[in-house]
Scaffold this motif. Structure first.
Motif, PDB file in Angstrom:
ATOM      1  N   PHE A  99       1.047   3.093   4.446  1.00 54.97           N
ATOM      2  CA  PHE A  99       2.017   2.064   4.063  1.00 54.97           C
ATOM      3  C   PHE A  99       3.414   2.415   4.550  1.00 54.97           C
ATOM      4  O   PHE A  99       3.859   3.558   4.428  1.00 54.97           O
ATOM      5  CB  PHE A  99       2.054   1.887   2.540  1.00 54.97           C
ATOM      6  N   ALA A 100       4.085   1.406   5.077  1.00 55.91           N
ATOM      7  CA  ALA A 100       5.493   1.546   5.457  1.00 55.91           C
ATOM      8  C   ALA A 100       6.353   0.881   4.383  1.00 55.91           C
ATOM      9  O   ALA A 100       5.859   0.102   3.559  1.00 55.91           O
ATOM     10  CB  ALA A 100       5.736   0.893   6.815  1.00 55.91           C
ATOM     11  N   ALA A 101       7.627   1.158   4.407  1.00 55.69           N
ATOM     12  CA  ALA A 101       8.544   0.554   3.443  1.00 55.69           C
ATOM     13  C   ALA A 101       8.702  -0.935   3.742  1.00 55.69           C
ATOM     14  O   ALA A 101       8.737  -1.338   4.911  1.00 55.69           O
ATOM     15  CB  ALA A 101       9.890   1.242   3.500  1.00 55.69           C
ATOM     16  N   PRO A 102       8.793  -1.779   2.717  1.00 58.14           N
ATOM     17  CA  PRO A 102       8.955  -3.221   2.940  1.00 58.14           C
ATOM     18  C   PRO A 102      10.390  -3.608   3.304  1.00 58.14           C
ATOM     19  O   PRO A 102      10.649  -4.741   3.708  1.00 58.14           O
ATOM     20  CB  PRO A 102       8.555  -3.824   1.595  1.00 58.14           C
ATOM     21  N   LYS A 144       9.247  -7.046   4.728  1.00 60.80           N
ATOM     22  CA  LYS A 144       8.184  -6.896   5.721  1.00 60.80           C
ATOM     23  C   LYS A 144       6.890  -6.402   5.078  1.00 60.80           C
ATOM     24  O   LYS A 144       6.916  -5.713   4.055  1.00 60.80           O
ATOM     25  CB  LYS A 144       8.630  -5.909   6.805  1.00 60.80           C
ATOM     26  N   ALA A 145       5.777  -6.760   5.710  1.00 60.45           N
ATOM     27  CA  ALA A 145       4.468  -6.302   5.228  1.00 60.45           C
ATOM     28  C   ALA A 145       4.374  -4.788   5.347  1.00 60.45           C
ATOM     29  O   ALA A 145       4.727  -4.212   6.381  1.00 60.45           O
ATOM     30  CB  ALA A 145       3.353  -6.960   6.029  1.00 60.45           C
ATOM     31  N   ALA A 146       3.905  -4.142   4.296  1.00 58.97           N
ATOM     32  CA  ALA A 146       3.833  -2.677   4.279  1.00 58.97           C
ATOM     33  C   ALA A 146       2.677  -2.143   5.128  1.00 58.97           C
ATOM     34  O   ALA A 146       2.692  -0.975   5.526  1.00 58.97           O
ATOM     35  CB  ALA A 146       3.688  -2.177   2.849  1.00 58.97           C
ATOM     36  N   GLN A 195       5.586  -6.950   9.828  1.00 63.93           N
ATOM     37  CA  GLN A 195       5.810  -8.383  10.067  1.00 63.93           C
ATOM     38  C   GLN A 195       6.638  -8.986   8.938  1.00 63.93           C
ATOM     39  O   GLN A 195       6.441  -8.684   7.761  1.00 63.93           O
ATOM     40  CB  GLN A 195       4.466  -9.108  10.176  1.00 63.93           C
ATOM     41  N   ARG A 196       7.569  -9.834   9.294  1.00 65.13           N
ATOM     42  CA  ARG A 196       8.422 -10.498   8.304  1.00 65.13           C
ATOM     43  C   ARG A 196       7.599 -11.455   7.463  1.00 65.13           C
ATOM     44  O   ARG A 196       6.893 -12.305   7.982  1.00 65.13           O
ATOM     45  CB  ARG A 196       9.542 -11.252   9.016  1.00 65.13           C
ATOM     46  N   LYS A 232       4.766   5.453   3.334  1.00 62.04           N
ATOM     47  CA  LYS A 232       5.056   6.381   4.410  1.00 62.04           C
ATOM     48  C   LYS A 232       5.882   5.658   5.456  1.00 62.04           C
ATOM     49  O   LYS A 232       5.673   4.471   5.711  1.00 62.04           O
ATOM     50  CB  LYS A 232       3.767   6.913   5.061  1.00 62.04           C
ATOM     51  N   THR A 233       6.807   6.352   6.059  1.00 61.86           N
ATOM     52  CA  THR A 233       7.604   5.735   7.102  1.00 61.86           C
ATOM     53  C   THR A 233       6.712   5.418   8.291  1.00 61.86           C
ATOM     54  O   THR A 233       5.986   6.284   8.774  1.00 61.86           O
ATOM     55  CB  THR A 233       8.737   6.672   7.568  1.00 61.86           C
ATOM     56  N   ALA A 234       6.743   4.179   8.744  1.00 61.57           N
ATOM     57  CA  ALA A 234       5.921   3.775   9.897  1.00 61.57           C
ATOM     58  C   ALA A 234       6.392   4.502  11.142  1.00 61.57           C
ATOM     59  O   ALA A 234       7.562   4.591  11.419  1.00 61.57           O
ATOM     60  CB  ALA A 234       6.023   2.261  10.099  1.00 61.57           C
ATOM     61  N   GLU A 235       5.409   5.066  11.850  1.00 59.73           N
ATOM     62  CA  GLU A 235       5.742   5.795  13.073  1.00 59.73           C
ATOM     63  C   GLU A 235       5.806   4.838  14.257  1.00 59.73           C
ATOM     64  O   GLU A 235       5.055   3.904  14.330  1.00 59.73           O
ATOM     65  CB  GLU A 235       4.679   6.872  13.320  1.00 59.73           C
TER      66      GLU A 235
END
Length: 235
Positions: A99-102, A144-146, A195-196, A232-235
């Protein structure tokens, strides 16, 4: 032998020689016709056999082409199925989606996650458990989608305002609340990580004391999870 008898004998010899030549001529003619018929017959046989060979060859080519098409069709179906399965399943690490931050930038928690003990809610002015986190964000901030997934629900909630729920495979679900009316996705739509999906709106009366913020929640198999531990921060 007198002269008369010699003439008769010579005549018989001439007749015999002529008969021999005639027989030879007849035999040669018969042989020639037989050979000619043999050649003609052989030619006709070849002409008759040639189309059969061509048809057989064509049939084999058609069969091979059909077999190749079946192989390609089967391969295409398999690749399409694998692509759909890959699309439906988010990237995973240690069995769970990554998961990335929204929200972009540093996130400030204005109401934390707590399901094992009650925390103070300044808007309601009471202690309660909380199965989500409220992240400070100005109106108009993109949400944004996580993770990759499929939009399961888009609705308006009295407490959380406009909210979007996204399914990530069969076991994970994320919820985004306090969104503006112009939600950018619809139910059943596939979304990609980052994605927004909408923007932050003014808070409802149930969260006004927290200021402008995003409500963000996670579930695994219906059980609430702490988003701050899973992100988790998206790489």
């Amino acid at each position: 032998m007198n002269q008369k008898e010699r003439r008769a004998a010579r005549g018989l010899q001439i007749v015999a020689v002529c008969c021999c030549f005639c027989l030879l001529a007849v035999g040669a003619g018969v042989t020639y016709r037989a050979m000619d018929r043999g050649k003609a017959g052989g030619s006709e046989t070849l002409q008759k056999e040639q189309p059969v060979t061509a048809v057989q060859s064509k049939t084999i080519e058609i069969a091979q082409a059909e077999q190749q098409r079946e192989v390609e069709k089967t391969k295409e179906i398999k690749e399409t199925k694998e692509a759909k399965e890959t699309k439906a399943q988010p990237a995973r690490k240690n069995g769970q989606p990554v998961f990335a931050a929204p929200l972009e930038g540093e996130m400030k928690v204005v109401l934390g996650y707590s399901t094992d003990h009650a925390i103070y809610d300044p808007t309601l002015e009471q202690y309660r458990t909380n199965a989500s986190v409220s992240l400070s964000a100005k109106q108009g901030t993109e949400v944004k989608a996580a993770a990759d997934g499929v939009v399961k629900e888009v609705k308006k909630d009295a407490q959380a305002g406009n909210l979007v729920r996204i399914a990530h495979g069969e076991d994970w679900l994320t919820t985004y609340g306090q969104l503006a009316d112009a939600v950018a996705v619809k139910e059943g739509e596939s979304v990609k990580q980052g994605q927004r999906i909408g923007t932050v709106a003014a808070p409802t009366k149930y969260g006004v004391a927290l200021g402008e913020h995003l409500i963000f929640a996670m579930e695994q198999n219906g059980e609430p999870q702490n988003p701050m531990e899973k992100m988790k921060t998206a790489e």
